[in-house]
Design a protein around this motif. Structure first.
Motif, PDB file in Angstrom:
ATOM      1  N   VAL A 200      15.349   9.419  -4.865  1.00 47.50           N
ATOM      2  CA  VAL A 200      14.287   9.213  -4.089  1.00 47.50           C
ATOM      3  C   VAL A 200      12.957   9.087  -4.630  1.00 47.50           C
ATOM      4  CG1 VAL A 200      13.226  10.768  -2.108  1.00 47.50           C
ATOM      5  CG2 VAL A 200      15.891  11.290  -2.620  1.00 47.50           C
ATOM      6  N   ASP A 201      12.645   7.876  -3.960  1.00 52.04           N
ATOM      7  CA  ASP A 201      11.204   7.521  -4.367  1.00 52.04           C
ATOM      8  C   ASP A 201      10.169   8.231  -3.539  1.00 52.04           C
ATOM      9  OD1 ASP A 201       8.877   6.357  -5.665  1.00 52.04           O
ATOM     10  OD2 ASP A 201       9.301   4.527  -4.799  1.00 52.04           O
ATOM     11  N   ALA A 202       9.608   9.146  -3.918  1.00 49.34           N
ATOM     12  CA  ALA A 202       8.408   9.754  -3.340  1.00 49.34           C
ATOM     13  C   ALA A 202       7.259   9.702  -3.993  1.00 49.34           C
ATOM     14  CB  ALA A 202       8.814  11.491  -2.889  1.00 49.34           C
ATOM     15  N   SER A 203       6.999   8.466  -4.722  1.00 45.32           N
ATOM     16  CA  SER A 203       5.851   8.433  -5.652  1.00 45.32           C
ATOM     17  C   SER A 203       4.502   7.919  -5.057  1.00 45.32           C
ATOM     18  CB  SER A 203       6.264   7.288  -6.942  1.00 45.32           C
ATOM     19  OG  SER A 203       6.689   6.158  -6.431  1.00 45.32           O
ATOM     20  N   GLY A 204       4.458   7.748  -3.792  1.00 41.90           N
ATOM     21  CA  GLY A 204       3.491   7.285  -3.265  1.00 41.90           C
ATOM     22  C   GLY A 204       2.992   5.757  -3.178  1.00 41.90           C
ATOM     23  N   ASN A 205       1.670   5.544  -2.955  1.00 38.37           N
ATOM     24  CA  ASN A 205       1.469   4.092  -2.688  1.00 38.37           C
ATOM     25  C   ASN A 205       1.297   3.380  -3.893  1.00 38.37           C
ATOM     26  OD1 ASN A 205      -1.174   5.557  -2.946  1.00 38.37           O
ATOM     27  ND2 ASN A 205      -2.090   3.586  -2.458  1.00 38.37           N
ATOM     28  N   THR A 206       0.896   4.131  -5.004  1.00 38.88           N
ATOM     29  CA  THR A 206       0.738   3.377  -6.022  1.00 38.88           C
ATOM     30  C   THR A 206       2.076   3.141  -7.220  1.00 38.88           C
ATOM     31  OG1 THR A 206      -0.141   5.371  -7.208  1.00 38.88           O
ATOM     32  CG2 THR A 206      -1.737   3.988  -6.313  1.00 38.88           C
ATOM     33  N   GLY A 207       3.145   3.537  -6.704  1.00 43.34           N
ATOM     34  CA  GLY A 207       4.349   3.666  -7.492  1.00 43.34           C
ATOM     35  C   GLY A 207       4.944   2.274  -7.581  1.00 43.34           C
ATOM     36  N   ARG A 208       5.631   1.884  -8.318  1.00 48.09           N
ATOM     37  CA  ARG A 208       6.284   0.625  -8.368  1.00 48.09           C
ATOM     38  C   ARG A 208       8.094   0.566  -8.219  1.00 48.09           C
ATOM     39  NH1 ARG A 208       3.538  -2.770 -13.450  1.00 48.09           N
ATOM     40  NH2 ARG A 208       1.321  -2.807 -12.711  1.00 48.09           N
ATOM     41  N   LEU A 209       8.408   1.807  -8.003  1.00 46.43           N
ATOM     42  CA  LEU A 209       9.769   2.153  -8.140  1.00 46.43           C
ATOM     43  C   LEU A 209      10.210   1.604  -6.561  1.00 46.43           C
ATOM     44  CD1 LEU A 209      11.694   3.302 -10.433  1.00 46.43           C
ATOM     45  CD2 LEU A 209      11.920   5.297  -8.895  1.00 46.43           C
ATOM     46  N   HIS A 210       9.566   1.580  -5.702  1.00 43.85           N
ATOM     47  CA  HIS A 210       9.961   0.912  -4.431  1.00 43.85           C
ATOM     48  C   HIS A 210      10.484  -0.257  -4.481  1.00 43.85           C
ATOM     49  CE1 HIS A 210       6.538  -1.702  -3.632  1.00 43.85           C
ATOM     50  NE2 HIS A 210       5.823  -0.935  -4.593  1.00 43.85           N
ATOM     51  N   LYS A 211      10.151  -0.917  -5.208  1.00 38.06           N
ATOM     52  CA  LYS A 211      10.690  -2.463  -5.495  1.00 38.06           C
ATOM     53  C   LYS A 211      12.147  -2.541  -5.751  1.00 38.06           C
ATOM     54  CE  LYS A 211       6.501  -4.422  -7.355  1.00 38.06           C
ATOM     55  NZ  LYS A 211       5.755  -4.942  -8.542  1.00 38.06           N
ATOM     56  N   ARG A 212      12.621  -1.364  -6.140  1.00 30.94           N
ATOM     57  CA  ARG A 212      14.198  -1.469  -6.806  1.00 30.94           C
ATOM     58  C   ARG A 212      15.171  -0.960  -5.531  1.00 30.94           C
ATOM     59  NH1 ARG A 212      16.551  -2.714  -9.857  1.00 30.94           N
ATOM     60  NH2 ARG A 212      17.188  -1.573 -11.848  1.00 30.94           N
ATOM     61  N   VAL A 213      14.340  -0.854  -4.298  1.00 26.81           N
ATOM     62  CA  VAL A 213      15.314  -0.638  -3.193  1.00 26.81           C
ATOM     63  C   VAL A 213      15.456  -1.846  -2.331  1.00 26.81           C
ATOM     64  CG1 VAL A 213      13.453  -0.118  -1.247  1.00 26.81           C
ATOM     65  CG2 VAL A 213      15.727   1.384  -1.338  1.00 26.81           C
ATOM     66  N   GLY A 214      14.886  -3.037  -2.925  1.00 26.37           N
ATOM     67  CA  GLY A 214      15.323  -4.170  -2.276  1.00 26.37           C
ATOM     68  C   GLY A 214      14.204  -4.404  -1.241  1.00 26.37           C
ATOM     69  N   GLY A 215      14.115  -5.848  -0.524  1.00 27.62           N
ATOM     70  CA  GLY A 215      13.100  -6.139   0.438  1.00 27.62           C
ATOM     71  C   GLY A 215      12.010  -6.213  -0.090  1.00 27.62           C
ATOM     72  N   SER A 216      10.724  -5.970   0.691  1.00 27.18           N
ATOM     73  CA  SER A 216       9.472  -6.272   0.209  1.00 27.18           C
ATOM     74  C   SER A 216       8.464  -5.437   0.942  1.00 27.18           C
ATOM     75  CB  SER A 216       9.096  -7.681   0.279  1.00 27.18           C
ATOM     76  OG  SER A 216       9.239  -8.080   1.818  1.00 27.18           O
ATOM     77  N   ARG A 217       7.199  -5.213   0.248  1.00 24.12           N
ATOM     78  CA  ARG A 217       6.211  -4.357   1.204  1.00 24.12           C
ATOM     79  C   ARG A 217       5.416  -5.343   1.941  1.00 24.12           C
ATOM     80  NH1 ARG A 217       2.810  -0.049  -2.059  1.00 24.12           N
ATOM     81  NH2 ARG A 217       4.717   1.292  -1.917  1.00 24.12           N
ATOM     82  N   LYS A 218       5.162  -5.183   3.154  1.00 25.56           N
ATOM     83  CA  LYS A 218       4.609  -5.972   4.301  1.00 25.56           C
ATOM     84  C   LYS A 218       3.175  -5.359   4.618  1.00 25.56           C
ATOM     85  CE  LYS A 218       8.193  -8.952   6.155  1.00 25.56           C
ATOM     86  NZ  LYS A 218       8.356  -9.635   7.616  1.00 25.56           N
ATOM     87  N   TYR A 219       2.020  -5.996   4.327  1.00 21.10           N
ATOM     88  CA  TYR A 219       0.871  -5.526   4.460  1.00 21.10           C
ATOM     89  C   TYR A 219       0.288  -5.585   5.596  1.00 21.10           C
ATOM     90  CZ  TYR A 219       0.678  -4.084  -0.401  1.00 21.10           C
ATOM     91  OH  TYR A 219       0.870  -3.329  -1.758  1.00 21.10           O
ATOM     92  N   SER A 220      -0.447  -4.860   6.507  1.00 19.36           N
ATOM     93  CA  SER A 220      -0.958  -4.963   7.814  1.00 19.36           C
ATOM     94  C   SER A 220      -2.441  -5.752   7.726  1.00 19.36           C
ATOM     95  CB  SER A 220      -1.029  -3.737   8.743  1.00 19.36           C
ATOM     96  OG  SER A 220      -1.662  -4.188  10.043  1.00 19.36           O
ATOM     97  N   ASP A 221      -2.363  -6.932   8.451  1.00 17.44           N
ATOM     98  CA  ASP A 221      -3.832  -7.522   8.281  1.00 17.44           C
ATOM     99  C   ASP A 221      -4.552  -6.843   9.647  1.00 17.44           C
ATOM    100  OD1 ASP A 221      -3.325  -9.577   6.695  1.00 17.44           O
ATOM    101  OD2 ASP A 221      -2.510 -10.980   8.069  1.00 17.44           O
ATOM    102  N   PHE A 222      -4.027  -6.285  10.697  1.00 20.44           N
ATOM    103  CA  PHE A 222      -4.904  -5.761  11.480  1.00 20.44           C
ATOM    104  C   PHE A 222      -5.467  -4.292  10.834  1.00 20.44           C
ATOM    105  CE2 PHE A 222      -5.706  -2.508  15.136  1.00 20.44           C
ATOM    106  CZ  PHE A 222      -5.714  -3.239  16.194  1.00 20.44           C
ATOM    107  N   PHE A 223      -4.933  -3.611  10.206  1.00 18.91           N
ATOM    108  CA  PHE A 223      -5.525  -2.098   9.587  1.00 18.91           C
ATOM    109  C   PHE A 223      -5.878  -2.576   8.158  1.00 18.91           C
ATOM    110  CE2 PHE A 223      -2.170  -0.636  12.673  1.00 18.91           C
ATOM    111  CZ  PHE A 223      -3.080   0.275  13.360  1.00 18.91           C
TER     112      PHE A 223
END
Length: 500
Positions: free
Chosen positions: A169-192
């Protein structure tokens, strides 16, 4: 670098914040072997101090720490006070419909996260979680079948460890890099896509009783301020501004903070007799940017994202810790169900992802409407917070996010439908606020006529009710057609009872 012996667990959790400790505890409470690895040593500083009732009376009640939190001396929060929208008169958002019907759970707390997070992590250890601090996770371990089978980490003396686990379980927060290993990508919001500059002050002014513990949010031409009382004297103060102001702020944060306070008369008034804290964990001005995003995948076989590792919307309306602990509850239900042999993995985690995406989408829509309703035609910041000015890419991302959800909640086929829906929700919200202000009394009924407010409160209220009442809460219906329901103890999934 030396290598230690190999260990095996049912679940390995990366990160000891509210998401990680909540999930670890809920899985360990079912008798499973859980390892939690945290890169820092608690207590440690963290932002995100304003909580919602569902976290306290729902999740924390399930964890068995609600009484300990009540005794910790945190400031009680009845709701929020806002100077925001077309009307310059401040208005209150209370957790009860009216003071006359306020119940024993119609409040939350403003917390110092160093203390709050340590309570949750210490509770994990008491529940049987193997908690190891000052450990750095370097990667996950994959099997030949492509499934995540464990992880690697290093301890303080540099020894490398490899751990096997049925789930990471990756619960390492917004600065961790492990999330990349789940596949897909991180999409940032231009609105916020904004930037936050924040620090801490002593002896700032308080709102009049009984709302002295409320979070105060004040819109001004360059953005908005949060003003969170953490004790009788300590206050967390942050300015959310355009990302384009980064150079100005990072060049001289002290001068930038003073200038922003001067531009917002209400915050200037509240800080007139205050002094900024310059020592200890609160002694520096901090900057956070690019904080609004969601990951396109929330899980893969053997691995799951929770909390800020998966998504974050915006600091307004205190959704951060709610989404973190709520996602941890959902993931814990899925993991427990699979480990206990009650539900198949695909079905269990489809339920996790669908509910998590729904809750994120509900708050995304709620907060988009909240921003859109504020009017300041001469402000670059607020002009960019109009739904019609959002890029097609932003709205396409939202449409993709809610794809496949119940048509009664999110019936969006394209970006044009997204614009229309969000503008309708914003206008409805603005009308509700105007009615509330004109009534000149603290009755939340007008606000709850707004569909985005009702949706934002709905799931948290159900989690809270289930945690407080258990079996007495009665039968619950699936959130989605053909979906699962929570077990009476709230810690697993089960098939709904057949319709009689």
């Amino acid at each position: 670098m030396s290598t230690a012996r190999h260990e095996e667990f049912d679940v390995a959790v990366v990160g000891g914040g509210p998401a990680g400790s909540t999930l670890a505890s809920l899985v360990a409470m079912r008798g499973h072997r859980v390892l939690l690895l945290e890169k820092e040593t608690f207590p440690r500083y963290q932002i995100g101090e304003s909580l919602l009732p569902s976290t306290i009376h729902g999740i924390c009640h399930l964890l068995g720490v609600d009484e300990e939190i009540a005794e910790a001396g945190f400031l009680r929060k009845r709701g929020g006070t806002f100077r925001w929208g077309a009307n310059p008169t401040p208005w209150n958002f209370a957790f009860s419909v009216s003071p006359k019907v306020a119940g024993p759970t119609s409040f939350a707390y403003q917390v110092e996260r160093s203390k709050f997070d340590k309570i949750l992590l210490d509770n994990s250890a008491r529940k049987g979680v193997d908690v190891r601090q000052n450990r750095t996770v370097t990667d996950v371990v994959e099997g030949e079948d492509g499934r995540v089978r464990g992880l690697r980490y290093t301890d303080p003396d540099g020894t490398e460890h490899e751990v096997s686990a049925r789930y990471v379980v990756d619960a390492s927060g917004n600065t961790g890099r492990l999330h990349k290993r789940v596949g897909g990508s991180r999409k940032y919001s231009d609105f916020f896509r904004s930037l936050a500059l924040f620090g801490y002050f002593e002896n700032g002014k308080r709102l009049p009783a009984p709302n002295s513990g409320n979070i105060l949010c004040v819109a001004f031409s360059h953005g908005w301020f949060w003003y969170i009382p953490l004790s009788d004297t300590l206050t967390s103060v942050g300015a959310v501004v355009r990302r384009e102001d980064a150079a100005r702020i990072q060049g001289d944060p002290e001068e930038a903070m003073r200038a922003l306070i001067d531009e917002c008369p209400m915050i200037g008034e509240y800080l007139a007799g205050a002094t900024r804290v310059t020592t200890g964990q609160y002694g520096q001005l901090r900057v956070r940017k690019d904080y609004s995003y969601h990951h396109t995948n929330f899980w893969r076989p053997g691995m799951v994202l929770v909390g800020d590792a998966a998504c974050f919307v915006d600091p307004v309306f205190s959704s951060g810790v709610h989404l973190a602990t709520y996602s941890a509850l959902l993931a814990a239900r899925s993991i427990n169900s699979v480990l206990d042999g009650k539900v198949g993995e695909q079905r269990a985690f489809d339920e996790f992802e669908a509910r998590y995406r729904r809750e994120y989408s509900v708050f995304y829509e709620f907060l988009t409407s909240f921003y859109d309703m504020h009017i300041d035609e001469d402000s670059y910041f607020w002009s960019a917070k109009k739904v019609t000015k959002s890029s097609d890419t932003e709205l396409e991302s939202f449409v993709e996010l809610v794809a496949g959800m119940s048509s009664t909640e999110f019936n969006l086929t394209d970006t044009e439908a997204g614009v229309l829906r969000l503008k309708q929700r914003s206008a409805e919200f603005a009308d509700a606020v105007d009615t509330l202000v004109e009534a000149r009394e603290e009755n939340m009924t007008p606000l709850f006529r707004s569909s985005v407010v009702r949706q934002a409160m709905q799931e948290g209220s159900q989690v809270q009710t289930r945690a407080q009442l258990g079996d007495e809460a009665g039968e619950v219906a699936p959130v989605f057609d053909g979906g699962l329901v929570a077990t009476p103890d709230g810690m697993s999934w089960s098939e709904p009872d057949p319709v009689r």
